[in-house]
Design a protein around this motif. Sequence first.
Motif, short mmCIF file in Angstrom:
data_model
loop_
_atom_site.label_atom_id
_atom_site.label_comp_id
_atom_site.label_asym_id
_atom_site.label_seq_id
_atom_site.Cartn_x
_atom_site.Cartn_y
_atom_site.Cartn_z
N TRP A 77 -0.07 -6.76 3.65
CA TRP A 77 0.22 -8.32 3.15
C TRP A 77 0.52 -8.39 1.73
CZ3 TRP A 77 -3.17 -12.98 1.89
CH2 TRP A 77 -2.52 -13.86 1.74
N ALA A 78 1.67 -8.78 1.52
CA ALA A 78 2.09 -9.18 0.00
C ALA A 78 2.11 -7.83 -0.85
CB ALA A 78 1.30 -10.21 -0.68
N LYS A 79 2.32 -6.67 -0.25
CA LYS A 79 1.84 -5.44 -1.03
C LYS A 79 3.05 -5.27 -2.33
CE LYS A 79 0.64 -1.24 -1.23
NZ LYS A 79 -0.88 -0.89 -1.45
N SER A 86 5.65 -8.39 2.19
CA SER A 86 4.78 -7.24 3.03
C SER A 86 5.73 -5.96 3.32
CB SER A 86 4.04 -8.06 3.87
OG SER A 86 3.62 -9.25 3.87
N ILE A 87 4.77 -5.19 3.43
CA ILE A 87 5.33 -3.65 4.16
C ILE A 87 4.57 -3.37 5.48
CG2 ILE A 87 5.33 -1.25 3.63
CD1 ILE A 87 6.62 -2.82 1.13
N SER A 88 5.85 -3.19 6.23
CA SER A 88 5.45 -2.92 7.80
C SER A 88 5.68 -1.54 7.90
CB SER A 88 6.29 -3.50 8.71
OG SER A 88 6.32 -5.00 8.56
N GLU A 115 0.55 -13.71 9.61
CA GLU A 115 1.84 -13.73 10.12
C GLU A 115 2.60 -12.53 9.41
OE1 GLU A 115 5.60 -16.55 7.83
OE2 GLU A 115 3.49 -17.03 7.43
N ALA A 116 2.26 -11.93 8.60
CA ALA A 116 2.91 -10.72 8.09
C ALA A 116 2.60 -9.53 9.06
CB ALA A 116 2.42 -10.01 7.01
N GLU A 117 1.52 -9.37 9.93
CA GLU A 117 1.19 -8.56 10.95
C GLU A 117 2.05 -9.04 12.33
OE1 GLU A 117 -0.70 -5.85 11.25
OE2 GLU A 117 -2.18 -6.02 9.54
N PHE A 118 2.07 -10.07 12.43
CA PHE A 118 3.06 -10.70 13.56
C PHE A 118 4.45 -10.22 13.49
CE2 PHE A 118 5.83 -13.95 15.39
CZ PHE A 118 5.43 -13.70 16.93
N TYR A 119 5.12 -10.34 12.07
CA TYR A 119 6.55 -9.83 11.93
C TYR A 119 6.43 -8.34 11.98
CZ TYR A 119 7.49 -14.22 9.87
OH TYR A 119 7.59 -15.70 9.76
#
Length: 181
Positions: A77-79, A86-88, A115-119
């Motif tokens: 998140w917000a890396k 964020s970075i996935s 939310e970042a993990e959901f995306y």
Amino acid sequence: YRKVTGKCTFYCRKRVDMQYGLKKLQADMAKPTEASWRRMKKFLRYMKATQHYENIIEVDKEEFLAGILDGYSDTDWAKDKVTRKSISCGILMISTAQVLSYSRGQSVVATSSGEAEFYGLAAMASEAMFVLNLLQELGFDFKGRLMTDSTAARAMSMRTGVGKVKHLEVRALHLQDLVKR
């Protein structure tokens, strides 16, 4: 700088351990700085030291015929310190064999780690659907499983609609439909 980064992109596209570092090099292609060159040198030293590494794709016939495609998703998140995006990262596997992997920045700024993990999970679902459709075209019947370390992303994917998170991107809600199937 651009020429070397382009060559690194070609040589490293299947190396999971280099994907994030390569992404950082590619981000600086327009205007490389001194810090960009230092990162490049460090990346090239790592590349040289690990040149003997290889991805071995080996699956037992029984494991392949089980027909399970596993997808693992994780997000930082917000890396990115500049854009706060964020970075996935994700990897698709059949048994112990890597089929696909990626590390990429998200296109929106997530307001929470869930939310970042959901995306990130929605992006993994899209990649999994691509591979599942490809396997189906080749005549193999596979089912997909998605794994995440985020209970918030898991909960968001199992409900219908945005729920308490009112600002979710509509394009990511397809994950909820896939989970119901």
